[in-house]
Design an enzyme around this catalytic site. Sequence first.
Site, mmCIF file in Angstrom:
data_model
loop_
_atom_site.group_PDB
_atom_site.id
_atom_site.type_symbol
_atom_site.label_atom_id
_atom_site.label_comp_id
_atom_site.label_asym_id
_atom_site.label_seq_id
_atom_site.Cartn_x
_atom_site.Cartn_y
_atom_site.Cartn_z
ATOM 1 N N ASP A 1 71.101 56.731 47.795
ATOM 2 C CA ASP A 1 72.453 56.947 47.291
ATOM 3 C C ASP A 1 73.340 55.833 47.840
ATOM 4 O OD1 ASP A 1 73.923 59.531 45.872
ATOM 5 O OD2 ASP A 1 75.301 58.300 47.068
ATOM 6 N N CYS B 1 74.680 65.202 34.252
ATOM 7 C CA CYS B 1 75.403 66.473 34.139
ATOM 8 C C CYS B 1 76.597 66.282 33.200
ATOM 9 C CB CYS B 1 75.843 66.981 35.506
ATOM 10 S SG CYS B 1 76.812 65.806 36.472
#
Length: 420
Positions: free
Chosen positions: A258, A351
Amino acid sequence: MSDANHARRTAVYLLDQVLGEGRLLAECYAAGALEKLAPEDRARAQRLAAETLRSLERADRVLKKHLKKTPPLTVMNALRLGTVELCSGGAAHGVVNAMVAIVSRHRRHGQLKGLVNAVLRKVAEEGPAEWAKLRTPRLPNWLRKPLVQAWGAEAMLGMEAAHYAGAPLDVTGKPDADLSALGGVLLPTGSVRIAAAGQVSSLPGFEAGDWWVQDAAAALPARILNVQPGEQVLELCAAPGGKTMQMAAAGAKVTAVDISENRVARLRENLERTGLEAELITGDALEQTGQYDAVLLDAPCSATGTIRRHPDLPQAKDGSEFGGLIELQAQMLAHAWSLVKPGGRLMFCTCSLLPDEGECQVEEALDMFPDMTADREALNLPGVEPAWITEEGGLRLRPDYWATDGGMDGFYMALLRKSA
């Protein structure tokens, strides 16, 4: 010590940040907006801000007849919050006095406390009856219009109803964990849903690391990827780590990447609490190298599928950044494909409710890479309706699915296999 009015003041501040500065609630929390509050007041401030954002259209309709012109934003937000409380059963005396006190302390608009008092007294008398007649709040047009084009007006109304209802708490447990003490409902996809969870950290099994919070829709990409013990797996854009933990719990050797140091720190905390292991890298997904049996890319996206839990998003944003996100997703998907071994597989997911961030990305990738195929068979899991499987071979989830059981996040995912 708990202070309900301190929680209300903080909620008004949060509304000012979202509606005036275009900041997301998560950014405000990270910047310390809740730091000085007791735990119960922190939860109350978050709840009041979220409920007001969900009900913004209704609150404004109730207030409109009592206002000759729109007051300054902080005053308007105090009126909105007061209206939502009053129309949701709040005690008139306490709510009105609290909002008057909040505005009276404002260094620029304190003189408007009389307006707040007069308007909210009227709302206390007439508002609840009006409130009950109003339609479910709709998304702002910048987002509503493309979603109606994609899914139709009827589906849009269903999604807006799900957004207004908010989200229950879904958790994913370790394979051998007994989650019966949570008192939730086992969903057909394997998640456990808890209707009124309260403080998450006080729930049975949290301290022991038996489970983690993860929406039922967000848990499906890793289930579909179905990593095996010993497989070398790369997860890109991995924080906060729900999918990392799923794959580590399945016995895979997970490398989780990340770009945000803070988010990697949160992922590390989650792994420590659950006693699971993964190699963590703070870095750019586009700079990763190597070859892996499986890669999972939960690409940066509009997050429009998470509005049930993040009602600030459609109010803080205007869609202007979507073009850049869509371009970045395409770059990340292509790079992630280069990291998959021959015979391996890539799970691509977002998402998002926008086809440009899901179905269209995979359609274009399938055209671009002759060694790529979409695995439809892997999508046939318990709880997944055949109608949710899309033309190009992905899985489309929406908030209006499971409507009577609490809905789910909007998500798109596709399992892409590389020829050997």
